[in-house]
Write a protein that holds these residues in place. Structure first.
Motif, PDB file in Angstrom:
ATOM      1  N   THR A  58       0.839  -1.192   0.000  1.00  0.00           N
ATOM      2  CA  THR A  58       0.000   0.000   0.000  1.00  0.00           C
ATOM      3  C   THR A  58       0.877   1.247   0.000  1.00  0.00           C
ATOM      4  N   CYS A  59       0.247   2.386  -0.090  1.00  0.00           N
ATOM      5  CA  CYS A  59       0.979   3.653  -0.081  1.00  0.00           C
ATOM      6  C   CYS A  59       1.724   3.848   1.234  1.00  0.00           C
ATOM      7  N   THR A  60       1.127   3.441   2.339  1.00  0.00           N
ATOM      8  CA  THR A  60       1.798   3.601   3.622  1.00  0.00           C
ATOM      9  C   THR A  60       3.025   2.692   3.723  1.00  0.00           C
ATOM     10  N   ASP A  61       2.969   1.526   3.063  1.00  0.00           N
ATOM     11  CA  ASP A  61       4.138   0.645   3.071  1.00  0.00           C
ATOM     12  C   ASP A  61       5.331   1.288   2.360  1.00  0.00           C
ATOM     13  N   ILE A  62       5.048   2.081   1.342  1.00  0.00           N
ATOM     14  CA  ILE A  62       6.127   2.763   0.626  1.00  0.00           C
ATOM     15  C   ILE A  62       6.797   3.780   1.549  1.00  0.00           C
ATOM     16  N   PHE A  63       6.003   4.523   2.313  1.00  0.00           N
ATOM     17  CA  PHE A  63       6.572   5.485   3.254  1.00  0.00           C
ATOM     18  C   PHE A  63       7.342   4.778   4.365  1.00  0.00           C
ATOM     19  N   LYS A  64       6.825   3.654   4.833  1.00  0.00           N
ATOM     20  CA  LYS A  64       7.532   2.878   5.853  1.00  0.00           C
ATOM     21  C   LYS A  64       8.859   2.379   5.315  1.00  0.00           C
ATOM     22  N   ALA A  65       8.900   1.984   4.060  1.00  0.00           N
ATOM     23  CA  ALA A  65      10.145   1.517   3.448  1.00  0.00           C
ATOM     24  C   ALA A  65      11.155   2.657   3.341  1.00  0.00           C
ATOM     25  N   ILE A  66      10.690   3.842   3.016  1.00  0.00           N
ATOM     26  CA  ILE A  66      11.593   5.001   2.953  1.00  0.00           C
ATOM     27  C   ILE A  66      12.158   5.301   4.335  1.00  0.00           C
ATOM     28  N   PHE A  67      11.293   5.269   5.360  1.00  0.00           N
ATOM     29  CA  PHE A  67      11.778   5.475   6.721  1.00  0.00           C
ATOM     30  C   PHE A  67      12.760   4.375   7.118  1.00  0.00           C
ATOM     31  N   ALA A  68      12.508   3.153   6.658  1.00  0.00           N
ATOM     32  CA  ALA A  68      13.364   2.021   7.016  1.00  0.00           C
ATOM     33  C   ALA A  68      14.766   2.168   6.453  1.00  0.00           C
ATOM     34  N   VAL A  69      14.908   2.851   5.345  1.00  0.00           N
ATOM     35  CA  VAL A  69      16.242   3.049   4.774  1.00  0.00           C
ATOM     36  C   VAL A  69      17.054   4.019   5.618  1.00  0.00           C
ATOM     37  N   PHE A  70      16.423   5.091   6.074  1.00  0.00           N
ATOM     38  CA  PHE A  70      17.145   6.111   6.828  1.00  0.00           C
ATOM     39  C   PHE A  70      17.269   5.785   8.314  1.00  0.00           C
ATOM     40  N   HIS A 115      16.155  -6.437   8.022  1.00  0.00           N
ATOM     41  CA  HIS A 115      15.112  -6.871   8.954  1.00  0.00           C
ATOM     42  C   HIS A 115      13.886  -5.968   8.863  1.00  0.00           C
ATOM     43  N   ALA A 116      14.090  -4.669   8.717  1.00  0.00           N
ATOM     44  CA  ALA A 116      12.965  -3.737   8.608  1.00  0.00           C
ATOM     45  C   ALA A 116      12.137  -4.035   7.361  1.00  0.00           C
ATOM     46  N   PHE A 117      12.797  -4.271   6.232  1.00  0.00           N
ATOM     47  CA  PHE A 117      12.063  -4.598   5.016  1.00  0.00           C
ATOM     48  C   PHE A 117      11.326  -5.928   5.172  1.00  0.00           C
ATOM     49  N   TYR A 118      11.935  -6.870   5.836  1.00  0.00           N
ATOM     50  CA  TYR A 118      11.279  -8.149   6.078  1.00  0.00           C
ATOM     51  C   TYR A 118      10.000  -7.970   6.901  1.00  0.00           C
ATOM     52  N   ILE A 119      10.072  -7.178   7.944  1.00  0.00           N
ATOM     53  CA  ILE A 119       8.903  -6.938   8.800  1.00  0.00           C
ATOM     54  C   ILE A 119       7.821  -6.185   8.029  1.00  0.00           C
ATOM     55  N   ILE A 120       8.194  -5.202   7.239  1.00  0.00           N
ATOM     56  CA  ILE A 120       7.215  -4.414   6.487  1.00  0.00           C
ATOM     57  C   ILE A 120       6.496  -5.297   5.464  1.00  0.00           C
ATOM     58  N   VAL A 121       7.231  -6.158   4.785  1.00  0.00           N
ATOM     59  CA  VAL A 121       6.613  -7.032   3.775  1.00  0.00           C
ATOM     60  C   VAL A 121       5.809  -8.144   4.439  1.00  0.00           C
ATOM     61  N   LYS A 122       6.271  -8.623   5.591  1.00  0.00           N
ATOM     62  CA  LYS A 122       5.593  -9.732   6.279  1.00  0.00           C
ATOM     63  C   LYS A 122       4.214  -9.315   6.782  1.00  0.00           C
ATOM     64  N   TYR A 123       4.115  -8.128   7.382  1.00  0.00           N
ATOM     65  CA  TYR A 123       2.834  -7.689   7.942  1.00  0.00           C
ATOM     66  C   TYR A 123       2.164  -6.839   6.940  1.00  0.00           C
TER      67      TYR A 123
END
Length: 57
Positions: free
Chosen positions: A4-16, A49-57
């Motif tokens: 979803t759109c929120t997952d994209i923002f979470k992924a951006i936060f996960a990089v930084f 790990h952050a990307f794994y958690i974001i994709v898992k849930y």
């Protein structure tokens, strides 16, 4: 499960700042503690790990 759109923002936060991406996804759980420890050990394991958690849930 589609991203979803929120997952994209979470992924951006996960990089930084990986714990922020995990916190936004699951809240204050054991996954957040694991991610903080992985981030302290190395930035890349925290991101993975952050990307794994974001994709898992």
């Amino acid at each position: 499960m589609p991203l979803t759109c929120t997952d994209i923002f979470k992924a951006i936060f996960a990089v930084f700042f990986p714990p922020l991406g995990v916190f936004l996804e699951v809240g204050c759980t054991k996954d957040l503690l694991i991610n903080i420890l992985l981030t302290l050990l190395g930035w890349v394991p925290g991101i993975i790990h952050a990307f794994y958690i974001i994709v898992k849930y």
